[in-house]
Design a protein around this motif. Sequence first.
Motif, PDB file in Angstrom:
ATOM      1  N   ALA A  59       0.822  -1.210   0.000  1.00 14.30           N
ATOM      2  CA  ALA A  59       0.000   0.000   0.000  1.00 14.30           C
ATOM      3  C   ALA A  59       0.857   1.262   0.000  1.00 14.30           C
ATOM      4  O   ALA A  59       0.498   2.271  -0.618  1.00 14.30           O
ATOM      5  N   ALA A  60       2.020   1.207   0.677  1.00 13.72           N
ATOM      6  CA  ALA A  60       2.928   2.356   0.746  1.00 13.72           C
ATOM      7  C   ALA A  60       3.874   2.422  -0.454  1.00 13.72           C
ATOM      8  O   ALA A  60       4.728   3.321  -0.520  1.00 13.72           O
ATOM      9  N   ASP A  61       3.747   1.479  -1.372  1.00  9.50           N
ATOM     10  CA  ASP A  61       4.586   1.400  -2.581  1.00  9.50           C
ATOM     11  C   ASP A  61       6.051   1.160  -2.265  1.00  9.50           C
ATOM     12  O   ASP A  61       6.941   1.556  -3.017  1.00  9.50           O
ATOM     13  N   ARG A  62       6.317   0.486  -1.126  1.00  9.79           N
ATOM     14  CA  ARG A  62       7.687   0.110  -0.778  1.00  9.79           C
ATOM     15  C   ARG A  62       8.083  -1.191  -1.476  1.00  9.79           C
ATOM     16  O   ARG A  62       9.270  -1.472  -1.670  1.00  9.79           O
ATOM     17  N   LYS A  77      -7.337   3.029   4.587  1.00  7.57           N
ATOM     18  CA  LYS A  77      -6.266   3.539   3.722  1.00  7.57           C
ATOM     19  C   LYS A  77      -5.481   2.396   3.088  1.00  7.57           C
ATOM     20  O   LYS A  77      -5.161   2.432   1.887  1.00  7.57           O
ATOM     21  N   VAL A  78      -5.185   1.360   3.869  1.00  9.48           N
ATOM     22  CA  VAL A  78      -4.464   0.198   3.340  1.00  9.48           C
ATOM     23  C   VAL A  78      -5.403  -0.668   2.517  1.00  9.48           C
ATOM     24  O   VAL A  78      -5.095  -1.050   1.381  1.00  9.48           O
ATOM     25  N   ARG A  79      -6.557  -0.985   3.092  1.00  9.77           N
ATOM     26  CA  ARG A  79      -7.503  -1.910   2.453  1.00  9.77           C
ATOM     27  C   ARG A  79      -7.945  -1.421   1.071  1.00  9.77           C
ATOM     28  O   ARG A  79      -8.056  -2.204   0.130  1.00  9.77           O
ATOM     29  N   ASN A  80      -8.192  -0.120   0.949  1.00  7.87           N
ATOM     30  CA  ASN A  80      -8.704   0.428  -0.305  1.00  7.87           C
ATOM     31  C   ASN A  80      -7.615   0.714  -1.331  1.00  7.87           C
ATOM     32  O   ASN A  80      -7.920   1.050  -2.479  1.00  7.87           O
ATOM     33  N   ALA A  81      -6.351   0.559  -0.931  1.00  9.40           N
ATOM     34  CA  ALA A  81      -5.246   0.864  -1.846  1.00  9.40           C
ATOM     35  C   ALA A  81      -4.804  -0.340  -2.661  1.00  9.40           C
ATOM     36  O   ALA A  81      -4.063  -0.188  -3.635  1.00  9.40           O
ATOM     37  N   VAL A  82      -5.250  -1.551  -2.265  1.00  8.64           N
ATOM     38  CA  VAL A  82      -4.714  -2.759  -2.893  1.00  8.64           C
ATOM     39  C   VAL A  82      -5.827  -3.603  -3.514  1.00  8.64           C
ATOM     40  O   VAL A  82      -7.008  -3.441  -3.196  1.00  8.64           O
ATOM     41  N   GLU A  83      -5.407  -4.538  -4.368  1.00 11.68           N
ATOM     42  CA  GLU A  83      -6.347  -5.461  -4.997  1.00 11.68           C
ATOM     43  C   GLU A  83      -5.617  -6.737  -5.396  1.00 11.68           C
ATOM     44  O   GLU A  83      -4.386  -6.759  -5.532  1.00 11.68           O
ATOM     45  N   PHE A  84      -6.389  -7.805  -5.585  1.00 15.60           N
ATOM     46  CA  PHE A  84      -5.843  -9.081  -6.027  1.00 15.60           C
ATOM     47  C   PHE A  84      -5.618  -9.072  -7.533  1.00 15.60           C
ATOM     48  O   PHE A  84      -6.420  -8.505  -8.288  1.00 15.60           O
ATOM     49  N   LEU A  85      -4.537  -9.721  -7.967  1.00 16.32           N
ATOM     50  CA  LEU A  85      -4.410 -10.036  -9.381  1.00 16.32           C
ATOM     51  C   LEU A  85      -5.356 -11.201  -9.698  1.00 16.32           C
ATOM     52  O   LEU A  85      -5.542 -12.097  -8.860  1.00 16.32           O
ATOM     53  N   PRO A  86      -5.968 -11.210 -10.876  1.00 16.42           N
ATOM     54  CA  PRO A  86      -7.023 -12.196 -11.162  1.00 16.42           C
ATOM     55  C   PRO A  86      -6.576 -13.656 -11.107  1.00 16.42           C
ATOM     56  O   PRO A  86      -7.276 -14.496 -10.544  1.00 16.42           O
TER      57      PRO A  86
END
Length: 245
Positions: free
Chosen positions: A164-167, A188-197
């Motif tokens: 999420a922090a792009d580290r 903030k963390v939860r909404n920043a990421v997603e699964f690859l299909p």
Amino acid sequence: MPRLHRALALVGLLLLSHHACAQKLRLVADAWPPFTDSTLINGGLATDIVTTALARAGYASDFEQVPWARAMLGISEGRYDVLINAWYAQERTHVGQFSAEYLLNRVRFIKRKDAAIEFDNLQQLYAFPVAVVRGYAYAKAFDEDGQMQKVPVHNFAMAVRMVAADRVKLTLEDEYVARYYLARESPKVRNAVEFLPKPLSENSLHILVSLKTPEHERIVAGFDREIAAMKADGSYQRLLKAHGM
């Protein structure tokens, strides 16, 4: 005669009571939220599904949570009847009988929503640092690939926060496990990421019934029958929903 009838009735009740006690199965698992964890509702998702199916098949049960190695040893020695959360492995068939699949574990990559990353094969990901939990096995191909840029971390929570922090660009986890922990992260963390299909790997989850347990074949057959019935009548899906899945 009435006394004889009462005596016979008492004997019958005692026999029924003994039979019921004999059918109480000793369930075991390690701590693996959200699947098995004594601190969760009904012992976690997998524990809830398994105990419900076994109860419908006519078996009462007790659940004990112990480390994985102790659980497997207990199944092999017959000190436990049912291991709740087992992936199929040929060597395990020497100590227990597997049920049919009752859950499917999918290990999936997680990225930032704004990252242009696609996954069809591991070679596509060589340019991206991937946070991995120390000592964790994900999938044989990934674990043995020396060209992946793996960044060891202590746990999934740390890994997904780094994404999420792009580290780092990616992390990966079983989908159910990831959703469980993401639900406990900040928006903030939860909404920043997603699964690859596409999943990296898929492993079917089974119960493993000790070969030293009498009627182990009947227990497995009853469990499989009731899992199918639960899927048909909607109660299986209601259990998934109750555990936030």
